[in-house]
Design an enzyme around this catalytic site. Structure first.
Site, short mmCIF file in Angstrom:
data_model
loop_
_atom_site.label_atom_id
_atom_site.label_comp_id
_atom_site.label_asym_id
_atom_site.label_seq_id
_atom_site.Cartn_x
_atom_site.Cartn_y
_atom_site.Cartn_z
N LYS A 79 13.55 -5.34 18.03
CA LYS A 79 14.65 -4.65 17.34
C LYS A 79 15.91 -4.94 18.13
CE LYS A 79 15.18 -1.47 14.00
NZ LYS A 79 14.47 -1.23 12.76
N GLY A 179 20.00 11.63 4.16
CA GLY A 179 20.53 10.27 4.29
C GLY A 179 20.45 9.55 2.96
N GLY A 181 21.71 6.43 2.16
CA GLY A 181 22.12 5.03 2.32
C GLY A 181 21.22 4.14 1.49
N ASN A 182 20.93 2.95 2.02
CA ASN A 182 20.16 1.96 1.25
C ASN A 182 18.79 2.50 0.84
OD1 ASN A 182 22.10 -0.12 1.43
ND2 ASN A 182 21.51 -0.45 3.56
N VAL A 183 18.08 3.08 1.79
CA VAL A 183 16.72 3.56 1.48
C VAL A 183 16.79 4.88 0.70
CG1 VAL A 183 14.54 4.37 2.46
CG2 VAL A 183 15.73 2.43 3.51
P1 NAD Z 1 21.84 3.13 5.85
O1 NAD Z 1 22.80 2.92 6.96
O2 NAD Z 1 22.04 2.38 4.60
O3 NAD Z 1 21.76 4.67 5.48
C1 NAD Z 1 21.67 5.70 6.41
C2 NAD Z 1 22.41 6.88 5.77
O4 NAD Z 1 22.19 8.02 6.59
C3 NAD Z 1 23.92 6.68 5.69
O5 NAD Z 1 24.36 6.98 4.38
C4 NAD Z 1 24.47 7.64 6.72
O6 NAD Z 1 25.75 8.14 6.39
C5 NAD Z 1 23.42 8.74 6.70
N1 NAD Z 1 23.39 9.57 7.89
C6 NAD Z 1 23.56 9.21 9.19
N2 NAD Z 1 23.45 10.28 9.99
C7 NAD Z 1 23.19 11.34 9.18
C8 NAD Z 1 22.95 12.72 9.40
N3 NAD Z 1 22.97 13.24 10.62
N4 NAD Z 1 22.71 13.51 8.34
C9 NAD Z 1 22.69 13.00 7.10
N5 NAD Z 1 22.92 11.71 6.81
C10 NAD Z 1 23.15 10.89 7.84
O7 NAD Z 1 20.39 2.86 6.48
P2 NAD Z 1 19.05 2.58 5.69
O8 NAD Z 1 18.83 1.13 5.66
O9 NAD Z 1 19.02 3.38 4.44
O10 NAD Z 1 17.98 3.18 6.72
C11 NAD Z 1 17.71 4.57 6.79
C12 NAD Z 1 16.58 4.81 7.78
O11 NAD Z 1 15.42 4.11 7.34
C13 NAD Z 1 16.84 4.34 9.20
O12 NAD Z 1 16.21 5.16 10.13
C14 NAD Z 1 16.20 2.97 9.22
O13 NAD Z 1 15.86 2.56 10.53
C15 NAD Z 1 14.99 3.23 8.38
N6 NAD Z 1 14.42 2.04 7.76
C16 NAD Z 1 15.15 1.29 6.92
C17 NAD Z 1 14.58 0.17 6.33
C18 NAD Z 1 15.33 -0.67 5.33
O14 NAD Z 1 14.69 -1.46 4.63
N7 NAD Z 1 16.63 -0.52 5.20
C19 NAD Z 1 13.26 -0.17 6.63
C20 NAD Z 1 12.52 0.65 7.48
C21 NAD Z 1 13.12 1.75 8.04
#
Ligand code: NAD
Length: 354
Positions: A79, A179, A181-183
């Site tokens: 990572k 959260g 975001g993307n997921v």
């Molecule tokens: P992202 O950056 O697109 O979304 C994260 C969201 O969380 C953002 O909208 C952000 O504003 C919000 N956030 C941050 N701190 C916060 C808080 N304290 N309270 C509420 N919201 C908060 O990231 P993502 O790609 O959606 O990933 C989210 C999680 O899933 C992460 O932990 C990441 O490591 C994990 N993950 C993602 C993937 C993937 O395919 N993108 C795969 C496996 C794991």
């Protein structure tokens, strides 16, 4: 001293990348290459200090070793983190500089998307290294992994609901999503399509408003989501959300979400079990994205076969849930043990080949 760091777990290497011209400050941690080249996302985050960034890189890379092992992928665990604010500090030069740092490892580490990093950013890294994945263009490009992660999390939530609440349907099941975001946003869509009742939060008001408008979700403040009246708490932001402060306030009977490193410390797994809360180990339930990325790395991209592999996630989770019940142990401990066994077998294989 790095080797005394509490989160250091015999990582194979840790590389500090600095480029003054672009302002790049980054850390790449390779936990294990026992099963193949280390592959895992790159996170961009405004860490309060270097120690926090280091801790994240060490913990997340170990999680990737376990995740790739549990998903049955020919990949090791690694990572990277870039210290910076993804809404302010991104430049093409920064990502090209980071690409050069990745390249210096000669393929030992392959980067993809994580928090704060988009497909476009990874494409820019790809201008200076070929050791990136999750691309939008090129042979076997797999694109954004997030919808696959969200699909696996959705399937995992269904498996957890079936195990704990004895129902096959998500209609009327209350899910608190932290959260958007993307997921988190893709997950909300799937849950809403199945008739789940959503409570949501994010630190960005625009993301919350979209979920309220689109899914009829109820919004709560970011520091109250863990305590929402819900059946399922789905952390989809950052890690360490299950901790001694949050646990006594949890109302949900299931914790199942996409975020990495949800347990602040390993003993929180036992604390969840003792509280009667079913925990879907994060690196198992959120493996969908890396399964998709892996198909690009192995140059064998086929969307249908990726989906079939993602659909194994609920099967693995159910096995973990049953074993944990049977042995009266935390699901996190059962999953860790299974992952370590796979890694040890991989290391054994490496030694034999040498
Ligand atoms: P992202 O950056 O697109 O979304 C994260 C969201 O969380 C953002 O909208 C952000 O504003 C919000 N956030 C941050 N701190 C916060 C808080 N304290 N309270 C509420 N919201 C908060 O990231 P993502 O790609 O959606 O990933 C989210 C999680 O899933 C992460 O932990 C990441 O490591 C994990 N993950 C993602 C993937 C993937 O395919 N993108 C795969 C496996 C794991």
């Amino acid at each position: 001293m790095l080797f005394d760091f509490p989160d250091f777990d015999n990582h194979e290497l840790v590389l500090f990348g600095r480029d003054e011209a672009s302002g790049l400050a980054a850390i790449i941690a390779v936990h294990s290459t026992a099963l193949g080249p280390a592959c895992g996302g790159c996170r961009m985050w405004p860490y309060a200090n270097d120690t926090e960034a280091m801790r994240d890189a060490l913990r997340l890379s170990r999680g990737m070793s376990y995740k790739n092992a549990m998903a049955g992928l020919p990949l090791g665990g690694g990572k990277s983190v870039i210290i910076g604010d993804s809404r302010k500090d991104k430049t093409d030069e920064l990502f090209r500089a980071f690409g050069r740092v990745i390249d210096s490892l000669g393929g030992k580490y392959i980067a993809a998307e994580d928090v704060g990093i988009t497909v476009a950013d990874v494409m820019t890294m790809g201008q200076t290294t070929r050791h990136v994945a999750g691309l939008s263009k090129g042979h076997d490009a797999s694109g954004d992994p997030s919808p696959f992660t969200a699909y696996g999390v959705y399937m995992g939530i269904k498996a957890a609901v079936k195990h704990k609440l004895a129902t096959d349907s998500l209609r009327g099941v209350r899910v608190a999503v932290q959260g958007l975001g993307n997921v988190g946003s893709h997950l909300c869509q799937r849950l809403a399509d199945d008739g789940a009742i959503l409570t949501v939060t994010d630190i960005h008001a625009d993301a919350v408003q979209r979920a309220v408008d689109k899914f009829g979700a109820m919004a709560v403040a970011p520091d109250r989501i863990h305590a929402a009246d819900a059946d399922v708490y789905a952390p989809c932001a950052l890690g360490a959300v299950i901790n001694p402060r949050s646990l006594p306030e949890l109302k949900a009977k299931i914790v199942a979400g996409g975020a990495n490193n949800q347990l602040e410390t390993d003993p929180m797994g036992e604390a969840l079990r003792a509280a009667g809360i079913l925990y879907a180990p994060d690196y198992v339930i959120n493996g969908g994205g890396i399964i998709n990325v892996s198909a690009e790395v192995t140059q064998d991209y086929d969307r249908d076969s990726v989906l079939r592999q993602v659909e194994r996630i609920p099967v693995t989770l159910t096995e973990i849930f049953r074993r944990a019940d049977w042995e009266n142990r935390p699901t996190s401990a059962v999953a860790d043990e299974m992952a370590r066994e796979i890694l040890a077998a991989g290391k054994g294989g490496q030694k034999q080949a040498a």
